[in-house]
Design an enzyme around this catalytic site. Structure first.
Site, short mmCIF file in Angstrom:
data_model
loop_
_atom_site.label_atom_id
_atom_site.label_comp_id
_atom_site.label_asym_id
_atom_site.label_seq_id
_atom_site.Cartn_x
_atom_site.Cartn_y
_atom_site.Cartn_z
N ASN A 208 25.64 35.21 54.61
CA ASN A 208 24.56 36.18 54.65
C ASN A 208 23.80 36.22 55.96
O ASN A 208 22.74 36.83 56.05
CB ASN A 208 23.57 35.95 53.50
CG ASN A 208 24.21 36.24 52.16
OD1 ASN A 208 24.93 37.21 52.01
ND2 ASN A 208 23.97 35.38 51.20
N GLU B 138 16.50 46.19 51.90
CA GLU B 138 15.18 45.70 52.29
C GLU B 138 14.76 46.38 53.58
O GLU B 138 15.56 47.05 54.23
CB GLU B 138 15.19 44.18 52.49
CG GLU B 138 16.09 43.71 53.62
CD GLU B 138 16.12 42.20 53.75
OE1 GLU B 138 15.44 41.51 52.96
OE2 GLU B 138 16.83 41.70 54.64
N LYS C 291 10.05 41.57 48.15
CA LYS C 291 11.26 42.30 47.80
C LYS C 291 11.12 43.09 46.49
O LYS C 291 11.73 44.14 46.32
CB LYS C 291 12.45 41.33 47.70
CG LYS C 291 12.73 40.63 49.03
CD LYS C 291 12.99 41.64 50.15
CE LYS C 291 13.19 40.95 51.48
NZ LYS C 291 12.03 40.89 52.32
N GLU D 240 17.46 48.37 55.78
CA GLU D 240 18.81 47.86 55.55
C GLU D 240 19.37 48.36 54.23
O GLU D 240 18.65 48.48 53.24
CB GLU D 240 18.81 46.33 55.60
CG GLU D 240 18.23 45.78 56.90
CD GLU D 240 18.58 44.33 57.13
OE1 GLU D 240 19.29 43.74 56.29
OE2 GLU D 240 18.14 43.78 58.15
N GLU E 127 19.29 40.69 41.15
CA GLU E 127 19.82 42.04 41.22
C GLU E 127 21.33 42.02 41.19
O GLU E 127 21.96 40.98 41.42
CB GLU E 127 19.33 42.76 42.48
CG GLU E 127 19.77 42.13 43.78
CD GLU E 127 19.10 42.75 45.01
OE1 GLU E 127 18.03 43.37 44.85
OE2 GLU E 127 19.64 42.59 46.10
N ASN F 198 12.93 45.26 57.18
CA ASN F 198 12.43 44.20 58.04
C ASN F 198 11.34 44.77 58.94
O ASN F 198 11.59 45.70 59.72
CB ASN F 198 13.56 43.60 58.88
CG ASN F 198 14.47 42.73 58.03
OD1 ASN F 198 14.02 41.85 57.31
ND2 ASN F 198 15.77 42.98 58.11
#
Length: 750
Positions: A301, A354, A155, A341, A256, A356
């Site tokens: 999430n 991110e 990430k 995303e 973040e 995937n």
């Protein structure tokens, strides 16, 4: 009319190597001459389980490709094992001894003569070492190159690359968090709220939600923690670090800024070099960007409801985001299917979240609105054929039409904090998949009736997808499918999905990631309106009469005499119902000590279709058709009924029986206030207190692991821990007593 139908019915589912270097390092299969009848591969192994394995098998079979399944002993009788041409057992139930055991998977690849591997999602799908091992075996990887998995899977690295590509990123700390003190410092520098998450994480794992309200007795947030103050960080840091190490073998964390009340938007891509794999420069990479998916309805999430397209985005924002998606894919040298995303606020500001590097769970909604088979595209690209003809488009965005909605159905209990549920699925009946057409239902599932849901894997049972020309029509098709979806034997979230789709704010398109806590806080099940309760009482009367006729039992009352229907069992609200001989019925709620009787209401019974040997009755009242589940009848005569997701026992009585039952007393509730019980089946990982310790409300007592997630069990009240009833490492069942509070009088005397 309804009487005759009733009679008939008884007979009847960024600092990095150059892009050019990366592209040249990736070995693409050599393009070959092929005909429409030639399959891209002779044999494909899917290194996964459940519904995604079956999904890949389906496309392989359509293309004439032989398939291989791997399975653990827990999955020996699972449908995906039967769906493959070959199936090989690779070990016992624990994933690290079976699905995550790379050497065993490689051995099966060699023994079966597999030509290509599709990783599905989860397990090894984003494991760069596994991808590299596949290449070393001389086998094709149906997915992106190792470099893309490495760069986008990290990430911190992915944010650096995205920023270098001119992609909007979320404000945050650019480096690795070195300690708890460092995490506290960075969090305060950024400003609360912040998100503490695993650098190698994804899909909600390796990070969790921790709010400043610790009223629940259990926290199960799969690692992603939103922290609102220093205390939250102190609690979140060790858990996120531990889970990151456990799930990703990498305990690095990043911090973040947490974007308040955003929408979670993602863009599906399918990328390919020209046939033959020759890429001279990044711009040679063909990038097809599909219409966005709105994935904001989430619990902890994890996505629950997805749809395409989004109600939020303007066309201008959509095009800007698609262009940044293309830039990112080209600088990464991305090949195959993937998903970028984003978080998007209400002012159309968007931030990269991110990427995937795999096929997403929710890919069917994209297939529905675009009319393409993404798995087929992955197979073509992996074979070196380039993009299929249907993906050779002018422009960047894939044309689409209509609207699609997907609900993920999990074996979990929304009424108990989404705790996982295990057991046999009996009965289990999926809504009828209606195939392609103007409106349809599609079922992607990995279970059948009798399947035993185990504690070893992700609790998802299936995905139900609806498609229609408009959003409202797609919602209507979905709620009908959910109404017909019979799931018993485990707790599940289908009723919650039903409540979400019927909610006025969802129907208006107001779907931020805060939807569930905002509009369905402390959800206690579907609540029917007064008019819906009256209609259900009439429907239960019709169902009862049908069952009496079918079972040749004497009626509760003579024809056309009033009867009483109690919703919620013998102590629920009572309704007087009289079925007329002219396709009408009258209904009214009977009085209680606190509430007067309601006015009599006359309703029209349009039709009834109910076969007591099945579980769903289709009844139309006042012009509205509804599917009502009739799940079982116990020895007392209680029927377990479900309408619009509202599930309850119902009793049909004569007026005399009703008068007598008013003198009954409810069963006394057992006092469990001195007990700390396991909220789910799982393993006791550790104790956080000792016998004799004094604890406060909300204090961490122990950690239970279930279905790949660690869950903190908290103190339901203040007191002294008297004794432990189990040992560390014990296998627990739901409601098993873990520990007991000590004698209060002894505590006070001390």
């Amino acid at each position: 009319m309804w009487q005759s139908q009733l009679s008939k019915s008884t007979k009847q589912f960024v600092s990095r190597p150059t892009t050019t270097a990366l592209l040249s390092a990736w070995k693409y299969p050599t393009a070959r001459r092929f005909f429409s009848s030639e399959p891209p591969f002779s044999k494909v192994l899917v290194s996964n389980r459940g519904e995604i394995s079956q999904r890949v098998f389906r496309t392989c079979k359509e293309l004439g490709v032989k398939t291989v399944a791997i399975y653990s002993t827990a999955d020996a009788k699972a449908p995906f094992v039967q769906a493959a041409d070959e199936a090989v057992c690779i070990g016992p139930p624990p994933a690290n001894q079976s699905y995550l055991n790379v050497e065993k998977v490689l051995q099966v690849i060699r023994e079966t003569g597999t030509q290509a591997v599709h990783p599905g999602y989860g397990f090894l799908s984003e494991n760069a070492d596994f991808c590299e091992s596949i290449g070393q075996e001389g086998v094709a990887w149906i997915g992106p190159p190792v470099s893309a998995i490495q760069d986008m899977g990290d990430k911190i690295r992915s944010k650096e690359i995205a920023e270098a590509a001119g992609v909007n990123i979320i404000p945050g700390y650019d480096g690795i968090i070195e300690s708890l003190d460092h995490c506290l410092q960075v969090s305060n520098d950024i400003g609360y709220p912040v998100l503490v998450k695993a650098a190698a994480g994804g899909g909600g794992k390796g990070s969790a939600i921790v709010c400043d309200n610790h009223l629940p007795t259990i926290d199960n947030y799969e690692g992603m923690r939103t922290c609102y103050n220093d205390q939250d960080v102190k609690e979140a840091y060790p858990m996120a670090k531990s889970e990151a190490k456990q799930f990703f073998a990498d305990d690095r964390l990043l911090v973040e800024k947490y974007i308040v009340n955003p929408h979670h938007i993602e863009f599906q891509v399918l990328c390919s070099p020209p046939p033959g794999g020759k890429l001279e420069k990044p711009e040679d990479l063909q990038v097809v960007v599909f219409p966005e998916r709105e994935c904001s309805i989430q619990r902890r999430n994890q996505k629950v409801v997805e749809e395409s397209p989004s109600c939020l985005l303007t066309q201008e924002t959509r095009e800007k985001m698609a262009e940044q998606v293309k830039q990112l894919c080209q600088i990464v040298g991305y090949v195959s299917a993937g998903t970028v995303e984003w978080l998007v606020d209400e002012n159309q500001n968007f931030y990269f979240l991110e990427m995937n590097t795999r096929l997403q769970v929710e890919h069917p909604v994209t297939e529905a609105v675009s009319g393409v088979d993404l798995v087929k595209g992955m197979l073509w690209v992996a074979a070196g054929w380039g993009l299929p003809p249907e993906l050779q488009i002018d422009g960047l965005l894939m044309p689409a039409k209509g609207h699609a909605v997907e609900c993920r159905i999990y074996a979990e209990d929304p009424l108990r904090g989404y705790l996982p549920s295990t057991g046999p699925l009996v009965p289990y009946i999926e809504p009828h998949a209606t195939g392609q057409g103007e409106s349809y239902i599609r079922m992607d599932s990995g279970v059948v009736q009798g399947h035993v849901v185990s504690p070893f894997y992700d609790p998802m049972l299936s995905k139900i997808i609806s498609y229609a020309p408009t959003r409202q029509e797609a919602i209507d098709v979905m709620v009908k499918g959910l109404d017909e979806y019979v799931i018993e034997g485990v707790q599940h979230n289908a009723r919650l999905c039903n409540a979400v789709l019927r909610h006025p704010e969802f129907q208006k398109g107001n779907t931020p990631t805060s939807f569930l806590p905002t509009y369905l806080p402390d959800w206690s099940g579907v609540q029917l309106t007064s008019s819906q309760e009256e209609e259900l009482a009439v429907a239960v009367s019709l169902i009862g009469l049908t069952r009496e006729s079918f079972l040749q039992r004497p009626g509760v009352v003579p024809d056309f005499e009033p009867l009483v229907v109690r919703l919620g069992g013998f102590f629920g609200p009572a309704f007087s119902v009289t079925l007329g001989d002219d396709d009408t019925a009258t209904v009214s709620k009977l009085p209680t000590e606190d509430e007067p009787a309601s006015a009599k209401r006359s309703v029209l019974i349009d039709s009834i279709k109910y076969d007591p040997t099945r579980y769903v009755a289709d009844i139309s009242i006042d012009g509205e058709m509804r599917s009502i589940q009739v799940l079982n009848e116990d020895m007392t005569g209680e029927l377990n009924i479900q309408m619009y997701g509202a599930n309850m026992p119902c009793v049909i009585q004569s007026e005399a029986e009703y008068e007598m039952s008013k003198h009954m007393h409810p069963t006394k509730t057992v006092d469990t206030s001195d007990l700390v019980m396991s909220p789910m089946p799982g393993s006791l990982i550790s104790f956080s207190v000792n016998e004799g310790d004094r604890v406060e409300v909300g204090q961490e007592l122990c950690i239970v692991e279930a279905m790949k997630m660690q869950n903190i069990v908290r103190a339901p009240r203040a007191g002294v821990i008297g004794k432990f009833n189990v040992e560390q490492g014990a296998a627990l069942v739901t409601d098993q007593v873990i520990m007991e509070f000590g004698d209060t009088t002894v505590e006070e005397a001390a």
